[in-house]
Motif scaffolding. Sequence first.
Motif, PDB file in Angstrom:
ATOM      1  N   ALA A  96       0.837  -1.206   0.000  1.00  0.00           N
ATOM      2  CA  ALA A  96       0.000   0.000   0.000  1.00  0.00           C
ATOM      3  C   ALA A  96       0.869   1.252   0.000  1.00  0.00           C
ATOM      4  O   ALA A  96       0.574   2.218  -0.719  1.00  0.00           O
ATOM      5  N   ALA A  97       1.942   1.232   0.788  1.00  0.00           N
ATOM      6  CA  ALA A  97       2.821   2.404   0.869  1.00  0.00           C
ATOM      7  C   ALA A  97       3.472   2.676  -0.484  1.00  0.00           C
ATOM      8  O   ALA A  97       3.522   3.820  -0.949  1.00  0.00           O
ATOM      9  N   PHE A  98       3.943   1.613  -1.142  1.00  0.00           N
ATOM     10  CA  PHE A  98       4.595   1.804  -2.437  1.00  0.00           C
ATOM     11  C   PHE A  98       3.593   2.246  -3.506  1.00  0.00           C
ATOM     12  O   PHE A  98       3.901   3.117  -4.323  1.00  0.00           O
ATOM     13  N   SER A  99       2.409   1.677  -3.484  1.00  0.00           N
ATOM     14  CA  SER A  99       1.496   2.045  -4.568  1.00  0.00           C
ATOM     15  C   SER A  99       0.973   3.463  -4.378  1.00  0.00           C
ATOM     16  O   SER A  99       0.689   4.148  -5.360  1.00  0.00           O
ATOM     17  N   ALA A 100       0.912   3.939  -3.113  1.00  0.00           N
ATOM     18  CA  ALA A 100       0.533   5.341  -2.906  1.00  0.00           C
ATOM     19  C   ALA A 100       1.591   6.259  -3.507  1.00  0.00           C
ATOM     20  O   ALA A 100       1.281   7.270  -4.149  1.00  0.00           O
ATOM     21  N   LEU A 101       2.861   5.880  -3.339  1.00  0.00           N
ATOM     22  CA  LEU A 101       3.951   6.674  -3.900  1.00  0.00           C
ATOM     23  C   LEU A 101       3.908   6.669  -5.423  1.00  0.00           C
ATOM     24  O   LEU A 101       4.083   7.695  -6.081  1.00  0.00           O
ATOM     25  N   ARG A 102       3.674   5.500  -5.989  1.00  0.00           N
ATOM     26  CA  ARG A 102       3.609   5.398  -7.446  1.00  0.00           C
ATOM     27  C   ARG A 102       2.488   6.260  -8.006  1.00  0.00           C
ATOM     28  O   ARG A 102       2.642   6.916  -9.036  1.00  0.00           O
ATOM     29  N   GLU A 103       1.375   6.250  -7.287  1.00  0.00           N
ATOM     30  CA  GLU A 103       0.238   7.065  -7.697  1.00  0.00           C
ATOM     31  C   GLU A 103       0.607   8.544  -7.670  1.00  0.00           C
ATOM     32  O   GLU A 103       0.396   9.281  -8.622  1.00  0.00           O
ATOM     33  N   GLN A 104       1.231   8.955  -6.560  1.00  0.00           N
ATOM     34  CA  GLN A 104       1.574  10.353  -6.355  1.00  0.00           C
ATOM     35  C   GLN A 104       2.528  10.859  -7.431  1.00  0.00           C
ATOM     36  O   GLN A 104       2.386  11.966  -7.942  1.00  0.00           O
ATOM     37  N   TYR A 105       3.505  10.026  -7.812  1.00  0.00           N
ATOM     38  CA  TYR A 105       4.524  10.486  -8.759  1.00  0.00           C
ATOM     39  C   TYR A 105       4.248  10.048 -10.204  1.00  0.00           C
ATOM     40  O   TYR A 105       5.065  10.256 -11.084  1.00  0.00           O
ATOM     41  N   GLY A 106       3.103   9.433 -10.422  1.00  0.00           N
ATOM     42  CA  GLY A 106       2.770   9.029 -11.788  1.00  0.00           C
ATOM     43  C   GLY A 106       3.704   7.968 -12.327  1.00  0.00           C
ATOM     44  O   GLY A 106       4.117   8.015 -13.484  1.00  0.00           O
TER      45      GLY A 106
END
Length: 553
Positions: free
Chosen positions: A83-93
């Motif tokens: 969840a933490a990594f996918s939130a980051l991926r979402e944030q940075y496109g």
Amino acid sequence: MGSKKHPQQSTPPKKKTPTFLLELPLEVEAGEAARLRGHLEAGRQFYNAVLSAGQRRLRQMRADPAWQAARAIPRTHPQERRAAFSALREQYGFSEYAFHELARALRVSWLAEHLDAVLAQTLATRAYRALNRVCVGNARRVRFKSRGRGLSSIENKRNDTGLRFVVQTQDEGRRTGYLLWHNDQLQALIDWDDPVVTHGLGQRIKYARLLRRRASSPRAQGADSEGERYYVQLALEGRPLQKPEHIRGSDTIGLDLGPASIAIVPRHAAARLEPLCAELRPDARAIRRLQRRMERQRRAANPEHYDEQGRPKKRGKRSAPWKQSRGYQVTRRRKATKERKLAAHRKSLHGRLVHQIVAVGHTIITEKLSYKGWQKRYGRSVGLRAPGMLIDHLRRTVASTGGTLHEVPTRSTKLSQFCHGCGQTVKKPLWQRWHQCACGIGPVQRDLYSAFLAAYLDPAADLTPSCAQYVVPWEGAEARLRAAHERAQERAKEGQVLPRSMGIPRAGARLPQSRSEATQELLFLSRRGNVEAWKHRSEPPVLEPGESSAVGA
Ligand SMILES: [Zn+2]
């Protein structure tokens, strides 16, 4: 499938059907080639642009303190971590979807004339995958496509618009196939008598991929003025034509794969000891010759890069670039062609061996290879014969015929050290080609012996070999193993060059014919010391009672 994870997605994921590939050469005229080069150059610049923008995103994401925090989450909490990594991926496109958005923004003006939206998307996916490998630690860096090398392939996702392949029936029932791109119709060279080709073209085409390869020279057949050749690769729905000679046996087979040889011991059929891909030796020699020529040409064109003694100078950032002479480029091109041919030759040799094995048995047991150790020790041989690729090929083929390839861990089985007569494990030094034990087992060639031990392991049960399980099989196997070694010896006499690990002298070195000759050979060998003698011996050693070969005779 993935539908559980993404309940918000409205369209259900497409059902995956099997895919196979068919490659056809294209007939390309000078004008068409020039246009293709233009499109591919646009594709290259576009790919680099996406890669560069994506690299920026990746760097920013990794610089975020939240990234380190996510990495600190222990792997025992996988959901939290994900969840933490996918939130980051979402944030940075940083996702495939976000890259498609990026592609839409970057496909502007003149690029759009060369690349339609779907092609741009597949290039964006490629750039994303390359960067994602860096992101997850599978690669150290990404490679931008240089102008010189260019983009060597481009693909579509569908076969109804843009880059696509069509088969047409002419007036007299003659069929032709074309790759369509923009306003060009590139005719494919199709051998309609080849059952593999006709079967492939009878299937639904999922999408087409255009490939560009460097020919051996600009004058090679089918090459354009730049020495490039074009091919179409079709992704087809279904399975490739199974050739009828694909028979499968029912035996259980033990394999011992070495860096340059293979021992095949089925439980019932005849055993074999063979060099691995011996036919590749001339190809490899030719490549090494070209390599040396390239080195000479590089020296001749760049004397300023070498000192008085001919050693290459240390290079800094400001040193002059290496010059490439015309001759050097010609040699490099020829070497690349030779390397491609060698790879194809190796694949066909692997295929032949795999089919021979599968024809005997469908249960195959072998020790797991340690590629890393091999690479260090036998780099060139392993690179040439690619035993790892052979095992992959075998695994796939065995699985497709409903059998299994069992790879047992070396650490627990230690087949190369085990003796079933006394149950001892004794490490054999590399030069020792024979298993012979004081308990009375042997002499037997060590690879054949390991393969024999593997053949009778029970993959369903405990994998540590025990003495009891081998007592009965050994009675029948001993003669078969000896016969396999004798056959290899016969071939050596006929002049076949065999790897030393097989315990057979190199071709040309005669085996002792008579008693007196043998004695002379022994006399000669004894002068060179025992260890040397062991290395070159063709005959198994003879031990005095109570003496063990492991001690070193
Ligand atoms: Zn023993």
